[in-house]
Design a protein around this motif. Structure first.
Motif, PDB file in Angstrom:
ATOM      1  N   ALA A 130       0.850  -1.193   0.000  1.00  0.00           N
ATOM      2  CA  ALA A 130       0.000   0.000   0.000  1.00  0.00           C
ATOM      3  C   ALA A 130       0.886   1.243   0.000  1.00  0.00           C
ATOM      4  O   ALA A 130       1.903   1.290   0.681  1.00  0.00           O
ATOM      5  N   LYS A 183      -5.254  -0.389   4.351  1.00  0.00           N
ATOM      6  CA  LYS A 183      -5.886  -1.364   3.452  1.00  0.00           C
ATOM      7  C   LYS A 183      -6.289  -2.653   4.179  1.00  0.00           C
ATOM      8  O   LYS A 183      -6.483  -3.686   3.531  1.00  0.00           O
ATOM      9  N   TYR A 205      -6.893  -2.136  -6.180  1.00  0.00           N
ATOM     10  CA  TYR A 205      -7.497  -3.026  -5.184  1.00  0.00           C
ATOM     11  C   TYR A 205      -8.887  -3.487  -5.647  1.00  0.00           C
ATOM     12  O   TYR A 205      -9.856  -3.493  -4.886  1.00  0.00           O
ATOM     13  N   TYR A 252      -9.448  -4.204   2.857  1.00  0.00           N
ATOM     14  CA  TYR A 252      -9.250  -4.981   1.631  1.00  0.00           C
ATOM     15  C   TYR A 252      -8.847  -6.413   1.961  1.00  0.00           C
ATOM     16  O   TYR A 252      -9.351  -7.376   1.365  1.00  0.00           O
TER      17      TYR A 252
END
Length: 560
Positions: free
Chosen positions: A40, A75, A385, A78
């Motif tokens: 990230a 993230k 993503y 995610y």
């Protein structure tokens, strides 16, 4: 070592045992591996720790692209969206921080001071924040550890105190290293004591028999795991250290240890469990089996069967092995094969077979450019993503695995984790694996639909009962001899994997909602008994299937 040192070490280990995750707790987890620098990008909440940064992260340049411990926090949604319950991050220790013939240590594996954190990835507070963020989500933190070697810039001067000090090494006494020799991989003594790397960037082999080294490393790892509430260690190059070193080291860590034992030698690798050197290792032997079977259309399924059986026989606890199909040292699986269905079958194998599933960042984005280091270490953020089909498939596999574990779903009186995987039947192209309440039917035929079917008899379910393929939520009926048949002829279903479970268990798990009771019509086809039934596959109209079914039955396969 002094009594006071030993007493302090015992106190540190005992304290951490109260908080650390055990091997039994890890066996129900699934792990997402990240390269900290590449997962990230910097953000307003995760400022860059390196400047300047390249405008484009080109893996061929082998330099920092800006990922940090704080940017991983950005993230976590995610990662958790795919159902992962743990992450494995790059080594956190200080690396050599100069340009080398292989450019820079963006990956974190060229550790020269294990006792200090790597400022390129963040501060102590940043690592604490990552640990806290994970634990607040019920997730575990696994940290990569490098013990075996220290980088140098020249073999000629590597072992001089002056050069060690100039390189910023924590080890400044040449006695803390084994004498220089290059590894002969046919000789385990050489593997244990000789050097990795090459003339351009030698990796000096640490003398892990020296009492000063042992004391320093055991104290360090006890402090690291307790300070940052680390739940598990992935140990780099574990096979390059004499095995006897690891048990006290992992005991000092007070947490789960899984080692990298690169290679296909099952007999040697299994010693890490049989000799109790550490809890587990990464399952390289099974990786080679999965790649042989599903790395190309009509691959070598018998190799997978043979390796799987050997792994189950050799390892006392294969349920703790790490199952993967790619990592930072291996080609991307989609570089091995462009076929999405082969990759799907390989993923089902890594999730259903005994072991802990590990997915390397970018696998969910179908990254395929990376044939090897450094090209398999791309930045993830150019993918935006995205919620790809593979991302959704991984999420489904995690959901299935976690559901049968948390629900305590049983088959034959045993849960998923308590049931060793059993290969019920295999051919050159197909395999059926029973793991507790789940029955996976996999193929290496590839994506195109073909005039072929695969039958599995003695599934353990009653004839005329219903089972659900929980990947597609389709209903199948069990035929005579407790048999199930799947076909690869219907458009869109060529080369698809299946994971079956009884309709009763499926309803209890809720993964497929209210699955309708359906009656069997033909392979891959059901006739719904009410208007609320899930979508069903069309019945086969090609009369060739009648002929194929007869031939298959005559040859001993039990089709419905």
């Amino acid at each position: 070592m002094s009594r006071s040192f030993l007493f302090s070490l015992v106190l540190l280990a005992t304290f951490h045992l109260v908080h650390a995750a055990t091997a039994d707790q890890w066996r129900s987890r699934s792990i997402y591996q990240v390269i900290t620098d590449r997962f990230a990008p910097p953000s307003a909440t995760a400022p860059a720790r390196t400047s300047p940064l390249p405008q484009t992260c080109d893996p061929a340049l082998q330099t920092w692209c800006g990922g940090t411990w704080l940017s991983i926090i950005d993230k976590l949604d995610y990662i958790q969206g795919m159902g992962f319950s743990a992450i494995w991050i790059s080594p956190v220790s200080m690396n050599i921080d100069v340009e080398t013939p292989y450019n820079y240590a963006y990956h974190g594996y060229w550790v020269n001071d294990p006792l200090s954190l790597n400022p390129r990835f963040g501060s102590s507070d940043d690592l604490l924040a990552l640990s806290a963020a994970l634990h607040s989500r019920g997730m575990y933190l696994m940290v990569d550890i490098v013990v075996n070697n220290v980088p140098a810039l020249s073999t000629a001067t590597a072992l001089s105190t002056q050069q060690l000090q100039a390189d910023g090494s924590r080890y400044t006494n040449p006695a803390y290293f084994h004498p220089q020799c290059w590894i002969d991989y046919t000789n385990q003594t050489s593997i244990d004591y000789c050097w990795l790397g090459d003339d351009k960037l030698p990796l000096m082999d640490v003398n892990t028999e020296h009492p000063d080294v042992i004391g320093m490393l055991n104290t360090w790892i006890a402090n690291l795991t307790s300070t940052y509430s680390i739940d598990g260690l992935r140990i780099d190059a574990a096979k390059h250290v004499p095995g006897a070193f690891w048990a006290p080291f992992c005991q000092a860590a007070g947490t789960f240890c899984i080692g990298e034992v690169y290679g296909a030698d099952i007999g040697y690798a299994s010693q890490f469990q049989t000799q109790k050197w550490m809890d587990s290792i990464l399952g390289y032997p099974l990786y080679y089996g999965i790649t042989a079977a599903f790395g190309a259309p009509n691959g070598n399924m018998s190799a997978f069967v043979d390796i799987a059986n050997q792994v189950q026989t050799a390892f006392p606890d294969p349920g703790l092995l790490g199952n993967f199909i790619e990592n930072h040292d291996l080609p991307r699986f989609r570089n091995v094969t462009a076929d999405p269905q082969l990759a799907y079958n390989a993923m089902v194998a890594q999730f259903i077979f005994d072991g802990i599933p590990i997915v390397y960042y970018g696998q969910e984005q179908d990254f395929s450019d990376g044939a090897a280091d450094p090209y398999n270490r791309q930045a993830l953020w150019p993918s935006t993503y995205a919620n790809t089909s593979t991302y959704s498939r991984i999420s489904k596999l995690n959901k299935i695995r976690q559901a049968v574990i948390s629900n305590g779903t049983t088959f034959g009186g045993k849960t998923f984790l308590d049931s060793p995987a059993k290969i019920l039947v295999s051919t050159a192209t197909d395999i059926a694996i029973r793991k507790g309440p789940l029955l996976a039917v996999l193929t290496n035929r590839g994506s195109p639909n073909v005039s072929a079917a695969f039958g599995v008899s003695d599934t353990g379910w009653s004839s005329q009962s219903n089972v659900i393929d929980i990947l597609s939520c389709k209903v199948f009926s069990v035929g005579t001899q407790a048999s199930i048949s799947v076909s690869y002829a219907v458009a869109g279903y060529g080369g698809m994997p299946y994971v079956f479970i009884s309709d009763t268990d499926a309803a209890a798990l809720g993964i497929c909602g209210q699955v309708a009771v359906s009656s069997y019509n033909a392979p891959n086809s059901t006739l719904a008994s009410n208007s609320n039934a899930h979508e069903v596959l069309p019945a086969f109209k090609d009369l060739r299937w009648l002929f194929f079914g007869v031939l298959a039955t005559m040859s001993g396969l039990a089709f419905l």
